[in-house]
Design a protein around this motif. Structure first.
Motif, short mmCIF file in Angstrom:
data_model
loop_
_atom_site.label_atom_id
_atom_site.label_comp_id
_atom_site.label_asym_id
_atom_site.label_seq_id
_atom_site.Cartn_x
_atom_site.Cartn_y
_atom_site.Cartn_z
N LEU A 81 1.01 -1.16 -0.13
CA LEU A 81 -0.03 0.63 -0.11
C LEU A 81 0.72 1.02 -0.03
CD1 LEU A 81 -2.91 1.49 0.23
CD2 LEU A 81 -2.41 0.96 2.92
N PRO A 82 0.67 1.78 -0.84
CA PRO A 82 1.68 3.99 -0.86
C PRO A 82 1.46 4.33 0.22
CG PRO A 82 0.47 2.97 -3.12
CD PRO A 82 -0.63 1.88 -2.02
N SER A 83 2.85 5.11 0.61
CA SER A 83 2.81 5.52 1.83
C SER A 83 2.93 4.54 3.26
CB SER A 83 1.66 6.64 2.72
OG SER A 83 1.74 7.00 0.31
N GLU A 84 2.55 3.82 3.42
CA GLU A 84 2.38 2.66 4.65
C GLU A 84 3.75 2.49 5.56
OE1 GLU A 84 -1.01 -0.56 5.56
OE2 GLU A 84 0.92 -1.16 4.37
N THR A 85 2.68 2.83 7.01
CA THR A 85 4.13 2.54 7.76
C THR A 85 4.12 1.48 8.05
OG1 THR A 85 3.25 4.09 9.17
CG2 THR A 85 4.75 4.95 7.34
N ASP A 283 -4.78 -4.43 -6.87
CA ASP A 283 -6.10 -3.54 -6.64
C ASP A 283 -7.41 -3.89 -6.18
OD1 ASP A 283 -4.09 -1.04 -7.11
OD2 ASP A 283 -4.55 -1.35 -9.74
N ALA A 284 -7.74 -5.35 -6.73
CA ALA A 284 -8.65 -6.09 -6.58
C ALA A 284 -8.72 -7.04 -4.70
CB ALA A 284 -9.47 -7.30 -6.98
N TRP A 285 -7.86 -7.49 -4.24
CA TRP A 285 -7.49 -7.57 -3.32
C TRP A 285 -7.11 -6.26 -1.85
CZ3 TRP A 285 -8.22 -12.12 -0.94
CH2 TRP A 285 -7.71 -13.26 -2.02
N ALA A 297 -6.47 3.11 -7.34
CA ALA A 297 -8.06 2.89 -7.83
C ALA A 297 -8.26 1.92 -7.69
CB ALA A 297 -7.07 2.67 -9.79
N LYS A 298 -9.70 1.50 -7.69
CA LYS A 298 -10.58 0.96 -7.53
C LYS A 298 -10.40 -0.61 -7.96
CE LYS A 298 -15.69 0.21 -5.50
NZ LYS A 298 -16.29 0.41 -5.55
#
Length: 321
Positions: A81-85, A283-285, A297-298
């Motif tokens: 996930l982008p930006s995640e920590t 993206d689906a998961w 994106a969804k």
């Protein structure tokens, strides 16, 4: 006197047994790293930030695995996930103040309960120092996040946890002497933590650092990541290469990803299919398991994505590995 001799002998035996038990655990851990015993239906989950979400290193790893183990068909699930920590930290002005960095633990229960993976790869650290000089409080937050994650994965019954040190960061001005110094310490700690707990760890950081250093010596403008953070194809290949070397040490790989594709023409077709499938599935998961990160994106409904997965698996089977 006799009692003292018996006690001393008993202590020596216990000490020997303890040393043998340590040797056994270490030997099992080393042996585990030299095997790739995954089978069809097993779920192999990748947790990480935007570098994992980009997905090339995941797709490269999966492609090389499928080319060498065509009868084993585990699901490689990218849940980066982008930006995640894992630290839960965020800069006050992250994303120009639009949203704070998401924390893995906000979505982890859903991810694990809905996917229920047998194997989990973990790659965090890049965002956890929030691109500031080293600070002991931020460091403790990162360490606590890793420890908390290990406990949660163990409680879930994950059979194999594979830690990965954060990739190299190439500061636009300071090159390797900027924020990368923070990541040096994070990587060093993670390696020590994994060894202390007889865990499995793949060091991505040092090999990438060494490669970047060598590149800079030849060409001061050499980069692995145009923005200093997100590696291009070469950087993703360096990550995949370390993973493959750890999991399949006897597998023959070329020095660059393009060389691998050129030497094995069917691998190029395989990689195109795997990358396409990974792009749909991630993206689906993410949509199915849920997250708090805006701007992504969804994904299509998971049921439809899994149908596409099966169709592409048939195409992969037809390549004839």
């Amino acid at each position: 006197m006799l009692n003292l001799l018996l006690t001393t002998k008993k202590m020596r035996v216990l000490s020997l047994l303890f040393c043998l038990s340590l040797w056994y655990v270490q030997a099992v851990g080393q042996k585990q790293g030299k095997q790739f015993p995954w089978n069809g239906g097993q779920k192999v989950l990748f947790l990480g930030n935007s570098i994992t979400y980009a997905g090339q290193y995941v797709a490269m790893t999966e492609s090389l695995f499928l080319s060498s183990h065509p009868k084993k068909k585990p699901q490689f699930i990218n849940s980066g996930l982008p930006s995640e920590t894992v630290s839960g930290l965020s800069e006050p002005n992250h994303a120009e103040g639009k949203f704070p960095r998401p924390c893995l633990f906000d979505r982890l229960d859903n991810v694990l309960d809905k996917i229920n993976p047998e194997v989990v790869f973990v790659c965090y650290g890049m965002n956890d120092g929030i691109y500031l000089p080293f600070d002991s409080t931020r460091f403790e937050a990162y360490k606590n996040g890793i420890i908390r994650l290990q406990k949660r994965l163990a409680d879930q019954g994950v059979k194999r946890i594979i830690w990965m040190t954060p990739p190299v960061q190439d500061d636009l001005k300071l090159r390797l002497n900027g924020y990368n110094k923070v990541l040096d310490r994070y990587a060093e700690w993670l390696i020590g933590y994994a060894k202390e707990h007889y865990g499995e760890v793949i060091d991505l950081h040092l090999p990438m650092r060494q490669y970047l250093e060598a590149g800079i010596k030849k060409d001061p403008q050499f980069r692995l990541a145009a923005d200093g953070v997100h590696p291009g194809e070469l950087g993703h290949w360096l990550m995949a290469r370390e993973i493959v070397k750890h999991l399949m040490p006897d597998f023959s790989i070329a020095s660059t990803w393009e060389d691998n594709l050129r030497d094995k023409p069917k691998l190029r077709q395989l990689y195109a299919l795997v990358l396409k499938r990974q792009t749909i599935m991630k993206d689906a998961w993410l949509t199915f398991t849920g997250h708090k990160r805006p701007g992504l994106a969804k994904g299509i409904p998971l049921e439809d994505a899994l149908k596409s997965y099966d169709v592409m698996q048939e195409e992969i089977n037809n390549l004839g590995f």
